[in-house]
Design an enzyme around this catalytic site. Structure first.
Site, short mmCIF file in Angstrom:
data_model
loop_
_atom_site.label_atom_id
_atom_site.label_comp_id
_atom_site.label_asym_id
_atom_site.label_seq_id
_atom_site.Cartn_x
_atom_site.Cartn_y
_atom_site.Cartn_z
N PRO A 2 0.52 -4.35 0.48
CA PRO A 2 1.28 -5.59 0.54
C PRO A 2 2.16 -5.80 -0.68
CG PRO A 2 -1.10 -5.96 0.75
CD PRO A 2 -0.91 -4.58 0.30
N GLU A 3 3.44 -5.83 -0.46
CA GLU A 3 4.38 -6.27 -1.49
C GLU A 3 4.95 -7.59 -1.00
OE1 GLU A 3 7.00 -3.19 -2.97
OE2 GLU A 3 5.55 -1.66 -2.48
N HIS A 99 -16.16 -4.90 4.37
CA HIS A 99 -15.46 -5.40 3.18
C HIS A 99 -14.86 -6.80 3.39
CE1 HIS A 99 -16.01 -1.34 1.80
NE2 HIS A 99 -15.28 -0.88 2.78
N ARG A 121 -10.67 -2.05 -1.26
CA ARG A 121 -10.59 -1.52 -2.63
C ARG A 121 -10.76 -2.58 -3.70
NH1 ARG A 121 -5.60 2.69 -1.89
NH2 ARG A 121 -6.19 3.24 0.21
N ARG A 162 16.51 -4.97 -22.58
CA ARG A 162 15.37 -4.10 -22.34
C ARG A 162 15.75 -2.63 -22.45
NH1 ARG A 162 10.81 -6.30 -20.37
NH2 ARG A 162 11.03 -8.54 -20.09
#
Length: 290
Positions: A2-3, A99, A121, A162
């Site tokens: 998931p982003e 899970h 995870r 940066r």
DNA sequence: AGGATAGCCTGCGGGC
DNA sequence: TGCCCGCAGGCTATCC
């Protein structure tokens, strides 16, 4: 994994299910997925209250990859899906997947259903706060602006000064929130910028190209229900539809769709990175430029 | 200071 | 067929 687009897709879908619904109670399985220091109390009943027991859902919010469920009385549950996390809606009687770490029993009208947080995870987690202010000050305040609505001026300001490369800068949630490995590679390819190009070295036109790529790709992916690698599925188990449109991610060694060059791969910022060495040139800043 | 590294964790796929 | 190992990756802590 998931982003931002996957989380936004989830937010919209989940909101249609739970906005206005009453959360009756909550069952926490693994305690280590929860951080409730942002909520008062230390007893189990306080913890359940922190997890939104006996509340009514007002709205769902998102910043970057994180989602927040806000109740009418101002309590907040922040959900971060990490790598393998997902939210599922199911009948309370339905068997829980492996899970499943937390379950909420909800009621909307006469309909009763269960919301579940599942995360094999456990890179994801749950954070609770007793107000939106605390969510912002304790957690979301550390994040950069949301990548889906960033504009060139803001992007320029975030990257200014940066020396780190674009890849590592864009992955840094404190710089811009919401991009992960997949979308960074895709956005850099589309804007023809090299992953190691120093972030502060971009010209205005490159900033504009990058911003357009980032925002464009995120909105396209949201529209299509998110990207799919391995495990991503939305609330109803539908896989996302964006994976077929990856132009570089997962295509190392294959041909660049623009020029036919073999796509390069290397570890950049400790992430597998794929790019076209012909379309995405590393531009060394010349001394007389500024 | 900031870049590199390790660690968390499980599922999956490649190779034998 | 079955087992083992390496890899995947968001984020944090620690080291240099």
């Amino acid at each position: 994994m998931p982003e931002l687009p996957e989380v936004e897709h989830l937010r919209r879908h989940l909101e249609s299910w739970i906005q206005g619904a009453r959360i009756k109670d909550v069952q926490l399985g693994r305690k280590d997925v929860l951080d409730w220091r942002g909520s008062p109390g230390s007893r189990k009943s306080d913890r359940d209250q922190a997890l939104l027991a006996e509340s009514q859902v007002r709205r769902l919010d998102r910043h970057g990859k994180q989602m927040a469920i806000e109740t009418r009385d101002g309590r907040i549950l922040c959900v971060h899906l990490g790598m393998s996390g997902r939210i599922e809606i199911a009948k309370p009687s339905e068997e829980r997947p492996a899970h499943t770490h937390c379950c909420w029993n909800l009621q909307a009208g006469r309909r009763r259903f269960q919301m579940r947080f599942i995360d094999p995870r456990r890179f994801g987690g749950l954070w609770t706060f007793n107000s939106r202010e605390r969510l912002l000050s304790d957690r979301w305040g550390a994040l950069g602006p949301d990548a889906a609505s960033i504009d060139p001026d803001l992007m320029s300001e975030r990257l200014k000064g940066r020396s780190k490369g674009l890849k590592s800068s864009l992955l840094d949630q404190a710089v811009v929130a919401g991009l992960g490995n997949i979308y960074v590679d895709e956005a850099l390819f589309r804007s023809r910028l090299h992953p190691k190009q120093p972030a502060g070295s971009l010209k205005r036109v490159e900033i504009e190209r990058l911003t357009e790529s980032v925002v464009g790709i995120l909105h396209l992916a949201i529209k299509q229900g998110g990207s799919t690698i391995h495990t991503w599925a939305d609330l109803s188990g539908h896989p996302g539809g964006f994976s077929t449109q990856h132009q570089v991610y997962g295509r190392a060694g294959e041909m660049c769709i623009t020029c036919g060059q073999t796509l390069s791969t290397a570890l950049v910022a400790q992430r597998t990175t794929v790019w076209c060495s012909k379309c995405q040139r590393l531009r060394i800043r010349k001394r007389w430029e500024n």
